[in-house]
Design an enzyme around this catalytic site. Structure first.
Site, PDB file in Angstrom:
ATOM      1  N   CYS A 296       0.790  -1.238   0.000  1.00 49.60           N
ATOM      2  CA  CYS A 296       0.000   0.000   0.000  1.00 49.60           C
ATOM      3  C   CYS A 296       0.826   1.294   0.000  1.00 49.60           C
ATOM      4  CB  CYS A 296      -1.014   0.004   1.138  1.00 49.60           C
ATOM      5  SG  CYS A 296      -0.580  -0.891   2.614  1.00 49.60           S
TER       6      CYS A 296
ATOM      7  N   ARG B   1       7.234 -11.369   5.166  1.00 50.80           N
ATOM      8  CA  ARG B   1       6.809 -11.204   6.552  1.00 50.80           C
ATOM      9  C   ARG B   1       7.536 -12.214   7.440  1.00 50.80           C
ATOM     10  NH1 ARG B   1       0.272 -10.293   5.483  1.00 50.80           N
ATOM     11  NH2 ARG B   1       0.570  -8.576   3.982  1.00 50.80           N
TER      12      ARG B   1
ATOM     13  N   GLN C  25       1.092 -11.061  -3.588  1.00 48.37           N
ATOM     14  CA  GLN C  25      -0.321 -10.733  -3.450  1.00 48.37           C
ATOM     15  C   GLN C  25      -0.869 -10.195  -4.769  1.00 48.37           C
ATOM     16  OE1 GLN C  25       0.261  -7.890  -0.173  1.00 48.37           O
ATOM     17  NE2 GLN C  25      -1.118  -9.154   1.049  1.00 48.37           N
TER      18      GLN C  25
ATOM     19  N   ASP D  75      -2.630  -7.671  -5.405  1.00 48.86           N
ATOM     20  CA  ASP D  75      -2.952  -6.549  -4.530  1.00 48.86           C
ATOM     21  C   ASP D  75      -3.425  -5.334  -5.334  1.00 48.86           C
ATOM     22  OD1 ASP D  75      -3.219  -5.422  -2.072  1.00 48.86           O
ATOM     23  OD2 ASP D  75      -1.079  -5.221  -1.665  1.00 48.86           O
TER      24      ASP D  75
ATOM     25  N   HIS E 202      -5.187  -1.206  -4.815  1.00 47.55           N
ATOM     26  CA  HIS E 202      -5.616  -0.106  -3.942  1.00 47.55           C
ATOM     27  C   HIS E 202      -6.432   0.861  -4.772  1.00 47.55           C
ATOM     28  CE1 HIS E 202      -2.266  -1.877  -1.695  1.00 47.55           C
ATOM     29  NE2 HIS E 202      -2.999  -1.550  -0.647  1.00 47.55           N
TER      30      HIS E 202
ATOM     31  N   LYS F 266     -12.826  -4.723   7.528  1.00 46.70           N
ATOM     32  CA  LYS F 266     -12.617  -5.462   6.289  1.00 46.70           C
ATOM     33  C   LYS F 266     -13.692  -6.510   6.081  1.00 46.70           C
ATOM     34  CE  LYS F 266      -9.455  -8.792   8.458  1.00 46.70           C
ATOM     35  NZ  LYS F 266      -8.227  -9.597   8.296  1.00 46.70           N
TER      36      LYS F 266
ATOM     37  N   HIS G  17      -8.290  -1.201   0.221  1.00 46.29           N
ATOM     38  CA  HIS G  17      -7.256  -2.204   0.007  1.00 46.29           C
ATOM     39  C   HIS G  17      -7.993  -3.492  -0.356  1.00 46.29           C
ATOM     40  CE1 HIS G  17      -4.335   0.099   2.737  1.00 46.29           C
ATOM     41  NE2 HIS G  17      -5.508   0.616   3.038  1.00 46.29           N
TER      42      HIS G  17
END
Length: 577
Positions: free
Chosen positions: A275, A304, A322, A324, A326, A406, A452
């Site tokens: 992000c 991570r 991911q 991912d 945004h 979420k 997100h």
């Protein structure tokens, strides 16, 4: 009297019963913690000798004896100092340490029966042990005390419990089937990936050619679908300055899961999220209300710091990618954008063969950032979108991200297990912390809202889920190798290469097995590798310039022209079959 069928309470109670049984057999064993978890429970023990399979069966027998006594579980409260003295006297040093970390003056104690077992515990539990009708101890694993690799290694016994023996039997049958579908075993069989623990590191995935091809198919699919839906592709670095994570709040709330290092005496971190990078791209120029929504998409690889004990094949790793995105939107666009993302998730999962989805709405956690007013607005917006879609969902209290609530979308696989995939998070916080803005209709500066979102979540976990869902028998469009050509004799090899080139020109993934092995062995190995189609080439086929087609399940489709085969395969690929 009616008792709650709350399965977590039952399994928490079963953990206490197991601890009582262990200490009845081995009085010297020390107990630590024993929570209910997804599909079962565990309890960690400090015991010198390792637990064996015979020990587990012995513990089970004692557990059933305790269960059949139908002992009540009762809660009481003890002064903190008094509790510390009590557990110290009992030799329960781990409980003493836990008490020392409790700030309240009173601590909660649960007693089984007349004091046959006493544990430091907040609960909740079912009323009595007799409500446990089916229990099974499953395995033993090592676990560091409090997850700290510098602390003592304990023995963790995993088990499960149900309100009926029938439920337990069905679950054990499912576990047996799950064992056959274990993605790690199938990945070895199909040569998809490997983790080189000793030479490269735990939780880091190396995709072999077959696995990389499977991943490419998924990546190509998701990129195409995002572009069709108005997303813009971006790419951001793997490392970013530490101060960026200070602004985002990750340094404060997520640092223990991050990898930090120094360059020229300045802190850097390997990104655990994408992000902040997308935020910087948004900030690179002035934005107008006419520009919004802006939807950035990235197949972003993140890292991570997971504990070694929780790593599990592709399902729990340290480095993963991911899908991912945004979305930078105006407040009034939240509902429609969330609905579009929900539709996107459902459409994607359907293409991959998942039609049964489970939805949760996760609300504000205890440790959060931002104003409660914005949290309430974000939560209401997500709820409004779900209600408008008339979707069933559960409230998952306190499980939101630190920056916003979420929606989690979980998929159910072929044997009924739930897997986390899509997530949609509504965020007022990061736009505020990064001072994001756009020019509204009145020419004034306004603050956008961020969504997100991920559809599959982690590609690694999603691939692992696909392997187990299909037991490695991928539909044709996903199969790393779609066709195996098997020439019967060496003189048929030239024709085999001719067929291979024709299929490759049609974008069919094909291999030729012309090894000096028996025909039956090569057919059998193609089936073991779960290649959907086999082409057998002999004199008859070479003379007729046709192919004899056989499916992986053994079905013989007979002889056909190469053009007919290509048409058959292409339509199946289009249909996602």
């Amino acid at each position: 009297m009616e008792y709650s069928r709350d399965i977590d309470k039952l399994r928490h109670t079963a953990a206490h019963v197991m601890a009582q049984a262990v200490q009845e057999i081995w009085p010297e064993a020390k107990v630590t913690i024993g929570p209910a978890i997804d599909n079962g429970f565990y309890y960690d023990f400090d015991k010198k000798e390792p637990f064996s399979d015979d020990d587990l069966r012995r513990i089970e027998k004692v557990m059933y004896r305790i269960i059949n006594k139908n002992l009540p579980l009762t809660q009481s409260f003890m002064n903190r100092d008094e509790a510390r003295k009590y557990f110290a006297t009992e030799g329960e040093t781990y409980k003493v340490e836990l008490i020392e970390g409790i700030k309240d003056q009173e601590v909660s104690i649960f007693k089984t029966g007349d004091g046959e077992f006493v544990d430091l515990c907040k609960g909740p539990h079912v009323a009595s042990t007799g409500l446990i009708k089916g229990v099974k101890l499953l395995s033993v694993a090592g676990a560091y005390w409090r997850g700290d690799e510098k602390r003592p290694m304990l023995q963790r016994i995993y088990g499960t419990a149900f309100f009926t023996q029938k439920e337990l039997d069905e679950y054990l049958k499912m576990l047996e089937e799950a064992g056959k579908r274990d993605h790690r075993k199938i990945a070895t069989q199909l040569d998809l990936f490997h983790i080189y623990h000793d030479t490269a590191g735990a939780g880091l995935i190396f995709y072999h050619p077959n696995g990389a091809m499977l991943r490419k198919v998924i990546e190509d699919y998701t990129k195409t679908q995002h572009l069709k839906r108005g997303y813009q592709l971006v790419s951001t670095p793997h490392i970013l300055k530490g101060k960026l994570w200070d602004i985002s709040g990750h340094a404060e709330n997520y640092r223990d899961n991050m990898y930090y290092f120094k360059v020229d005496d300045e802190d850097y971190a390997v990104k655990p999220m994408n992000c902040p990078g997308h935020i910087l791209i948004y900030k690179s120029q002035t934005r107008s209300y006419r520009d919004l929504p802006i939807r950035y998409f990235e197949l972003g690889t993140v890292y991570r710091q997971e504990k070694a004990g929780v790593l599990h094949g592709l399902l729990r790793v340290r480095g993963f990618t991911q899908d991912d995105a945004h979305l930078f939107i105006r407040p009034e666009q939240i509902k429609n954008e969330v609905i579009d993302v929900i539709d996107f998730v459902f459409d994607t999962m359907k293409d991959f063969g998942f039609n049964d989805l489970h939805i949760e709405l996760s609300t504000r956690p205890e440790k959060f950032m931002g104003s409660i007013a914005n949290w309430d607005k974000a939560t209401a917006a997500l709820k409004d979108a779900l209600d408008t879609k008339e979707l069933k969902y559960e409230i998952n209290e306190g499980d939101g991200a630190f920056y916003g609530p979420k929606i989690d979308i979980k998929l159910k696989d072929a044997i009924g297990r739930l897997w986390q995939c899509g997530t949609i998070q509504c965020d007022f916080l990061l736009p505020e912390r990064f001072e994001l803005s756009y020019v509204d209709e009145a020419g004034q500066q306004a603050q956008p809202v961020m969504l997100h979102r991920a559809l599959m979540g982690s590609l690694e976990r999603f691939i692992g889920t696909l392997i187990e869902h299909y037991a490695g028998n991928f539909p044709l469009w996903l199969a790393p190798n779609q066709v195996a050509i098997i020439p019967i004799k060496q003189e048929h090899n030239a024709f085999a290469l001719q067929i291979k080139q024709a299929l490759q020109q049609a974008d069919i993934r094909v291999i030729v097995d012309d090894r000096n092995e028996s025909l039956s062995k090569r057919i059998r190995e193609a089936s073991v590798k779960k290649i959907p189609y086999q082409i057998i080439l002999g004199d008859k086929e070479a003379q007729a310039q046709q192919v004899a087609v056989r499916q992986q399940n053994g079905t013989d489709l007979g002889a056909m022209s190469v053009e007919a085969l290509v048409g058959l395969l292409k339509q199946q690929i289009i249909d996602k079959k």
